[in-house]
Scaffold this active site. Structure first.
Site, PDB file in Angstrom:
ATOM      1  N   LYS A   1      16.778   3.195 -21.462  1.00  0.00           N
ATOM      2  CA  LYS A   1      16.558   4.596 -21.862  1.00  0.00           C
ATOM      3  C   LYS A   1      17.821   5.404 -21.641  1.00  0.00           C
ATOM      4  O   LYS A   1      18.207   6.236 -22.467  1.00  0.00           O
ATOM      5  CB  LYS A   1      15.396   5.197 -21.057  1.00  0.00           C
ATOM      6  CG  LYS A   1      14.056   4.563 -21.372  1.00  0.00           C
ATOM      7  CD  LYS A   1      12.988   4.847 -20.311  1.00  0.00           C
ATOM      8  CE  LYS A   1      11.844   3.849 -20.478  1.00  0.00           C
ATOM      9  NZ  LYS A   1      10.939   3.823 -19.316  1.00  0.00           N
TER      10      LYS A   1
ATOM     11  N   HIS B   1       6.352 -10.206 -14.290  1.00  0.00           N
ATOM     12  CA  HIS B   1       7.241  -9.040 -14.179  1.00  0.00           C
ATOM     13  C   HIS B   1       7.988  -8.961 -12.864  1.00  0.00           C
ATOM     14  O   HIS B   1       8.636  -7.956 -12.597  1.00  0.00           O
ATOM     15  CB  HIS B   1       6.448  -7.741 -14.330  1.00  0.00           C
ATOM     16  CG  HIS B   1       5.873  -7.523 -15.683  1.00  0.00           C
ATOM     17  ND1 HIS B   1       6.515  -6.812 -16.668  1.00  0.00           N
ATOM     18  CD2 HIS B   1       4.706  -7.940 -16.230  1.00  0.00           C
ATOM     19  CE1 HIS B   1       5.768  -6.787 -17.748  1.00  0.00           C
ATOM     20  NE2 HIS B   1       4.659  -7.470 -17.512  1.00  0.00           N
TER      21      HIS B   1
ATOM     22  N   LYS C   1      13.941   5.939 -10.530  1.00  0.00           N
ATOM     23  CA  LYS C   1      13.082   4.748 -10.580  1.00  0.00           C
ATOM     24  C   LYS C   1      12.248   4.731  -9.305  1.00  0.00           C
ATOM     25  O   LYS C   1      12.496   5.516  -8.382  1.00  0.00           O
ATOM     26  CB  LYS C   1      13.923   3.480 -10.663  1.00  0.00           C
ATOM     27  CG  LYS C   1      15.045   3.403  -9.602  1.00  0.00           C
ATOM     28  CD  LYS C   1      15.894   2.166  -9.738  1.00  0.00           C
ATOM     29  CE  LYS C   1      16.963   2.265 -10.788  1.00  0.00           C
ATOM     30  NZ  LYS C   1      16.725   1.430 -11.952  1.00  0.00           N
TER      31      LYS C   1
HETATM   32  C1  26W Z   1       0.030  -6.071  -6.710  1.00  0.00           C
HETATM   33  C2  26W Z   1       1.032  -5.004  -6.493  1.00  0.00           C
HETATM   34  C3  26W Z   1       1.985  -4.945  -7.615  1.00  0.00           C
HETATM   35  C4  26W Z   1       1.849  -3.961  -8.588  1.00  0.00           C
HETATM   36  C5  26W Z   1       2.746  -3.891  -9.635  1.00  0.00           C
HETATM   37  C6  26W Z   1       3.019  -5.838  -7.717  1.00  0.00           C
HETATM   38  C7  26W Z   1       3.890  -5.784  -8.755  1.00  0.00           C
HETATM   39  C8  26W Z   1       3.763  -4.812  -9.725  1.00  0.00           C
HETATM   40  C9  26W Z   1       4.684  -4.772 -10.900  1.00  0.00           C
HETATM   41  C10 26W Z   1       4.990  -6.171 -11.364  1.00  0.00           C
HETATM   42  C11 26W Z   1       5.915  -4.006 -10.631  1.00  0.00           C
HETATM   43  C12 26W Z   1       6.694  -3.672 -11.865  1.00  0.00           C
HETATM   44  O1  26W Z   1       6.483  -2.631 -12.441  1.00  0.00           O
HETATM   45  N1  26W Z   1       7.651  -4.511 -12.242  1.00  0.00           N
HETATM   46  C13 26W Z   1       8.652  -4.089 -13.206  1.00  0.00           C
HETATM   47  O2  26W Z   1       8.259  -4.438 -14.519  1.00  0.00           O
HETATM   48  C14 26W Z   1       9.173  -3.905 -15.464  1.00  0.00           C
HETATM   49  C15 26W Z   1       8.621  -4.183 -16.833  1.00  0.00           C
HETATM   50  O3  26W Z   1       8.732  -5.523 -17.133  1.00  0.00           O
HETATM   51  C16 26W Z   1      10.557  -4.467 -15.261  1.00  0.00           C
HETATM   52  O4  26W Z   1      11.433  -3.845 -16.151  1.00  0.00           O
HETATM   53  C17 26W Z   1      11.026  -4.240 -13.825  1.00  0.00           C
HETATM   54  O5  26W Z   1      12.247  -4.877 -13.600  1.00  0.00           O
HETATM   55  C18 26W Z   1       9.976  -4.738 -12.856  1.00  0.00           C
HETATM   56  O6  26W Z   1      10.317  -4.392 -11.528  1.00  0.00           O
END
Ligand code: 26W
Length: 807
Positions: free
Chosen positions: A654, A354, A542
């Site tokens: 959305k 992601h 966001k």
């Molecule tokens: C370890 C810390 C951490 C926690 C959460 C690192 C990264 C994250 C996620 C990957 C962040 C996230 O929510 N990413 C988003 O995922 C969405 C669903 O696929 C995408 O639409 C977004 O572009 C992306 O930023």
């Protein structure tokens, strides 16, 4: 089973009597909420048991979606809508003198996630149930979800989110299905008659207790289960210490164990190697796999058939311990040899990436990993050793490449590499993002195993985000094209028949206006500011992150403000810029940007010269239920990340679905929105992902822009001089000088002019309301592909290889 109004009333009466021991006359609104929710829960449990027996009968392949986050939001309205009993229930609670909308407002959001990734998981649960797939979600029952945000003097403050107070009605505890999870300790291996016996001693135990949350689908016989694990200590109290009078100490161990499921980590921007986070991840993985294997052994019993009967999905690397844990079960508990265990594990697991932000990629310190999970560490070492041999075959002598691809290197365990080495499918979440994975971030993996890589563009639960959040629009669409779009979002395309129908376009405008009024009312109540419902509602909602460039938006607002001050009587359409965003608690720059937005709001909104033409609103505590209010009222959707950084975005979908026009860069799923609507129906600006890379390579100097662009210089100087009495030197410095020699890492200044120009174009277009309304209609009509129903079908067909349960 059909539920009549009378039956529902009787069921609620019974709940009120049994749970609260009171009669209809004495009951409080809160008790009615609980009773209603409990009745809905019972209905779902009953449906679930029937669905389950069909899953068993048909031997359907089961999917398990593992995610550290599920951003569920509220459930009552969603469940009533899906069951088709919302109107009946409205009438039932009206008999108690209660408006069902006030029950909806009473329900706290289940905020068990940070943002996009967690909300995506919840949208997928909804779609999977609607599509009659057997799909169980696994996560953690955080006692505290994502923090509550308050803005004090422009600054974000965080407060605990005690959602279980009222949110627990949806959870069914299952103490009888608890599992033990082991940490720490020592491992010894003994070879006996050619068999390797592993002995694990001196470990610390935690008990994982599951809580079930029923997940309904729209007009569907399927009810799935979201299982949330809660950590409990096996020894509630140390009696020895207690009897010696050491009361606090006697409960210490207990508290340590229970800390594991206490709170959701509120960071989605960078990764931190915290022991507690590792424990959370292992708790999720270990308990879930025990539960999966118990069910599987009961139903099938032949471990070699696991990949045919079970698909386990790893939502980002957070549950990537599935790889060594499943290996451990197959090796140590089922006595398989390494090759067979590896083959089964690879075929059973799939992984979604992601993010391409390198600071978000999980890399555990090897020593911490080895200490907390000694047996898992041994297995990862062996996976690493064997994968190293493969790398050597392909890239012999290229030490830099091998080092980058190694699972363990430089005393770190790299979880993405572990997933890539193992999982039979790896996907990105938009076309552009999946291409970047293949061509850039994971290129050297792609080169040696291209068959693994695929794309599934994200999708959203269109019933929640359109039918429930925007009932007036949904009702109007039903008048025009019937209600088939509720089940099949592709039918929205039939709206195109009305693209030149003036009455329809005006009605769309009227509905938007009503939603704007509803939001204006909320703004008045929460921010004490009157906004003009005839102004353009321009929305950026966001998580706050530098790459998402809320800063570009606010710098541009400062520029508009400057222009207005030069010419206060200019004839321009009034605009309201609406923000909502949480920043991770330790992310100082993000918090500064929140403060900047709030200070600009304070100055702009109070200046009599400008306040009728320009308003800036920061809505605090962004969450699913607030999004459901804001999104239907939006006219412009700001999706302005620096190209190449936003994996997909789902807010963009959305907003489009609710008729907002995207103002965006060619990033993430914006690219596919463009593909759908055509360039006449989107406001594009800024550099492409390729241009961004080239610009970096050829040396990017934001200082040159500062020196040569007066508009830019004026707003940056203003940051230094102060806004509403607050200076923003750090922000100005990061844009022009930058720490560690990298100024303006997200190229805000490079895209400034282009952004300014597109906003002029937006204003021009908006003055032709018919044209704007047509654009809006086309956006709604073309949003169908972004339904989670489409995305989940792709996962089911191409990755999980499972089918709908027949009815
Ligand atoms: C370890 C810390 C951490 C926690 C959460 C690192 C990264 C994250 C996620 C990957 C962040 C996230 O929510 N990413 C988003 O995922 C969405 C669903 O696929 C995408 O639409 C977004 O572009 C992306 O930023």
């Amino acid at each position: 089973m059909e539920y009549s109004k009378e039956t529902l009333k009787k069921l609620i009466d019974e709940k009120i009597l049994r749970h609260f021991g009171c009669k209809e006359q004495e009951v409080t609104e809160q008790q009615i909420y609980r009773a209603t929710a409990l009745v809905v829960r019972d209905i779902l449990m009953e449906k679930r048991s029937e669905f389950e027996s069909n899953v068993k009968k048909q031997e359907t392949k089961r999917v398990y979606y593992m995610s550290m986050e599920f951003l569920v939001g509220t459930s009552l309205k969603n469940n009533l809508f899906n069951l088709g009993i919302e109107e009946k229930m409205r009438a039932v609670v009206a008999d108690y003198g209660v408006n069902i909308d006030s029950l909806y407002e009473m329900e706290p959001d289940a905020g068990l996630g940070n943002g996009g990734l967690g909300r995506l998981a919840s949208c997928y649960m909804d779609a999977a149930a609607t599509k009659q797939l057997s799909c169980t979600g696994f996560s953690i029952r955080y006692e505290f979800g994502i923090f509550k945000q308050k803005i004090v003097d422009g600054w974000q403050m965080e407060f605990p989110d005690n959602w279980l107070d009222m949110g627990d009605v949806w959870l069914v505890p299952r103490e009888d299905e608890a599992f033990e999870v082991k940490f720490d300790g020592r491992v010894t291996e003994n070879w006996e008659n050619g068999v390797n016996r592993v002995e694990y001693t001196d470990y610390n135990s935690v008990i994982a207790v599951p809580y079930d949350m029923m997940i309904s689908g729209y007009d569907s016989p399927a009810v799935n289960n979201l299982v949330l694990w809660s950590a409990k200590s096996p020894n509630r109290i140390d009696m020895d210490l207690f009897s010696r009078g050491e009361y606090v100490k006697s409960m210490e161990k207990n508290a340590m164990a229970e800390a594991i499921s206490k709170v959701l980590y509120p960071a989605d921007d960078h990764y931190e190697g915290k022991a507690l986070r590792l424990k959370q991840q292992y708790l999720l993985v270990c308990a879930s796999l025990q539960s999966i294997m118990k069910q599987f052994m009961k139903e099938c019993g032949d471990v070699y058939q696991l990949p045919d009967k079970v698909a386990i999905h790893i939502n980002d690397t957070h549950p990537s311990l599935c790889v060594p844990e499943l290996m451990r079960i197959l090796l140590d508990e089922h006595g398989l040899n390494w090759d067979d265990a590896w083959d089964i594990t690879c075929k059973t697991l799939a992984y979604t990436n992601h993010t391409v932000m390198s600071e978000a990629l999980e890399r555990w310190p090897e020593s911490l990993f080895a200490e907390k999970l000694p047996r898992i560490y041994q297995i990862v070492r062996e996976v690493d050793r064997r994968f190293g041999l493969i790398l050597n075959e392909h890239y012999s002598g290229d030490y830099a490449k091998i080092n980058y691809m190694d699972i363990i290197a430089n005393s770190q365990v790299k979880m993405a590499n572990l997933c890539l080495a193992c999982c039979h499918k790896v996907n990105g979440v938009s076309k552009l993002h999946s291409d970047i994975l293949k061509n850039d971030v994971f290129h050297d993996f792609y080169y040696i195993m291209p068959e693994k890589f695929t794309n599934v563009t994200n999708g959203i639960a269109h019933r929640r985000w359109l039918c429930q959040a925007n009932p007036e629009l949904s009702g109007f669409i039903t008048e025009l094209i019937g209600d088939g779009f509720i089940r099949d979002a592709n039918e929205l395309v039939r709206l195109l028949d009305y693209e030149n129908d003036r009455a329809v376009l005006e009605r769309l405008q009227k509905i938007k206006h009503n939603n704007k009024l509803r939001l204006a009312q909320y703004i008045k109540e929460h921010n004490g500011i009157n906004v003009d419902p005839d102004a353009v509602f321009d929305v950026q909602v966001k998580r706050l992150h530098e790459y998402k460039r809320q800063l570009l938006n606010v710098l541009h607002i400062m520029h508009i403000y400057n222009k207005l001050l030069e010419n206060p009587s200019a004839d321009v359409k009034p605009r309201v810029f609406i923000f909502a965003a949480k920043a991770s608690a330790g992310y100082v720059m993000a918090k500064q940007i929140i403060r900047l937005i709030n200070m600009v709001a304070r100055e702009v909104n109070s200046n009599p010269l400008t306040r009728d033409k320009l308003k800036v609103i920061f809505l605090e505590d962004y969450r699913v239920s607030l999004a459901e209010l804001i999104i239907p009222a939006a006219e412009i959707s700001e999706q302005i990340s620096v190209a190449g950084k936003e994996a997909s975005g789902t807010g963009n979908m959305k907003l489009m679905l609710n008729g907002a026009i995207t103002c965006g860069t060619l990033d993430g799923a914006n690219v596919e929105i463009l593909e759908q609507v055509g360039k006449e129906n989107i406001f594009l600006f800024g550099m492409t992902a390729e241009e961004v890379i080239k610009q970096w390579q050829s040396g990017y100097s934001p200082m040159d822009i500062y020196n040569s662009n007066q508009d830019v210089r004026l707003v940056i100087d203003r940051l230094k001089h102060g806004i509403s009495g607050t200076t923003f030197n750090d922000v100005a410095y990061s844009l022009t000088q930058g720490s560690y020699g990298s100024a303006d890492s997200y190229m805000t200044l490079a895209d400034f002019d282009s952004y300014k120009n597109i906003h002029e174009e937006i204003l021009k277009t908006y003055s032709d309301r018919e044209k704007f309304n047509r654009m809006s209609l086309i956006n709604i009509a073309k949003a169908g592909v972004f339904s989670a129903d489409r995305a989940i079908k792709e996962y089911a067909d191409d990755i999980w290889k499972t089918k709908s349960v027949k009815w």
